[in-house]
Design a protein around this motif. Structure first.
Motif, PDB file in Angstrom:
ATOM      1  N   ASP A  57       0.831  -1.211   0.000  1.00  0.00           N
ATOM      2  CA  ASP A  57       0.000   0.000   0.000  1.00  0.00           C
ATOM      3  C   ASP A  57       0.863   1.258   0.000  1.00  0.00           C
ATOM      4  O   ASP A  57       0.608   2.207  -0.739  1.00  0.00           O
ATOM      5  CB  ASP A  57      -0.947   0.023   1.206  1.00  0.00           C
ATOM      6  N   TRP A  58       1.894   1.275   0.846  1.00  0.00           N
ATOM      7  CA  TRP A  58       2.790   2.430   0.899  1.00  0.00           C
ATOM      8  C   TRP A  58       3.487   2.627  -0.446  1.00  0.00           C
ATOM      9  O   TRP A  58       3.624   3.755  -0.927  1.00  0.00           O
ATOM     10  CB  TRP A  58       3.842   2.261   2.004  1.00  0.00           C
ATOM     11  N   GLU A  60       2.474   1.807  -3.457  1.00  0.00           N
ATOM     12  CA  GLU A  60       1.537   2.373  -4.434  1.00  0.00           C
ATOM     13  C   GLU A  60       1.348   3.867  -4.218  1.00  0.00           C
ATOM     14  O   GLU A  60       1.336   4.642  -5.180  1.00  0.00           O
ATOM     15  CB  GLU A  60       0.195   1.653  -4.356  1.00  0.00           C
ATOM     16  N   ARG A  61       1.185   4.290  -2.967  1.00  0.00           N
ATOM     17  CA  ARG A  61       1.008   5.724  -2.681  1.00  0.00           C
ATOM     18  C   ARG A  61       2.259   6.522  -3.036  1.00  0.00           C
ATOM     19  O   ARG A  61       2.183   7.594  -3.639  1.00  0.00           O
ATOM     20  CB  ARG A  61       0.657   5.937  -1.210  1.00  0.00           C
ATOM     21  N   ALA A  62       3.428   6.009  -2.665  1.00  0.00           N
ATOM     22  CA  ALA A  62       4.684   6.704  -2.936  1.00  0.00           C
ATOM     23  C   ALA A  62       4.942   6.804  -4.442  1.00  0.00           C
ATOM     24  O   ALA A  62       5.401   7.839  -4.932  1.00  0.00           O
ATOM     25  CB  ALA A  62       5.842   5.994  -2.243  1.00  0.00           C
ATOM     26  N   LYS A  63       4.631   5.738  -5.183  1.00  0.00           N
ATOM     27  CA  LYS A  63       4.805   5.767  -6.643  1.00  0.00           C
ATOM     28  C   LYS A  63       3.860   6.775  -7.271  1.00  0.00           C
ATOM     29  O   LYS A  63       4.253   7.529  -8.164  1.00  0.00           O
ATOM     30  CB  LYS A  63       4.588   4.386  -7.233  1.00  0.00           C
ATOM     31  N   ALA A  64       2.618   6.837  -6.797  1.00  0.00           N
ATOM     32  CA  ALA A  64       1.659   7.809  -7.319  1.00  0.00           C
ATOM     33  C   ALA A  64       2.140   9.234  -7.056  1.00  0.00           C
ATOM     34  O   ALA A  64       2.016  10.098  -7.932  1.00  0.00           O
ATOM     35  CB  ALA A  64       0.287   7.581  -6.690  1.00  0.00           C
ATOM     36  N   GLN A  65       2.707   9.490  -5.884  1.00  0.00           N
ATOM     37  CA  GLN A  65       3.227  10.824  -5.573  1.00  0.00           C
ATOM     38  C   GLN A  65       4.406  11.171  -6.473  1.00  0.00           C
ATOM     39  O   GLN A  65       4.513  12.298  -6.963  1.00  0.00           O
ATOM     40  CB  GLN A  65       3.648  10.909  -4.110  1.00  0.00           C
TER      41      GLN A  65
END
Length: 99
Positions: A57-58, A60-65
């Motif tokens: 989950d982390w 995915e969020r970090a890649k999106a940012q």
């Protein structure tokens, strides 16, 4: 070294950086959107990949940012005169000078 972790529904390429002085495993998402696993020398690849799976989950969020930052500022995030960085949620221009 660039191993990659496989799981039936996810394929996550990552760069493994080992250090004798490091005591804990950590994950870093580079501005280019690449995952880097920083690990102690003694830690097994199986434990590293288990940690990566648990951190999906982390990641995915970090890649999106990272992708959003590249889209907002262009493909290269270089610290150069006249370039842009994200500062307190806003786009700021870099100007080199004496300080």
């Amino acid at each position: 070294m660039t191993p990659s972790m496989k799981r039936p529904e996810v394929f996550v390429p990552y760069r493994l950086v080992r250090s004798r002085a490091r005591r804990r495993l950590s994950l870093v998402m580079t501005p280019q959107g690449e995952l880097e696993a920083r690990a102690p020398m003694r830690l097994s690849v199986e434990r590293i990949e288990a940690f990566i799976r648990a951190s999906a989950d982390w990641i995915e969020r970090a890649k999106a940012q990272a992708d959003a930052a590249r889209a907002a500022f262009g493909q290269t995030l270089l610290l150069e005169d006249g370039g842009f960085v994200l500062f307190r949620g806003a786009k700021a221009r870099l100007c080199w000078g004496k300080s």
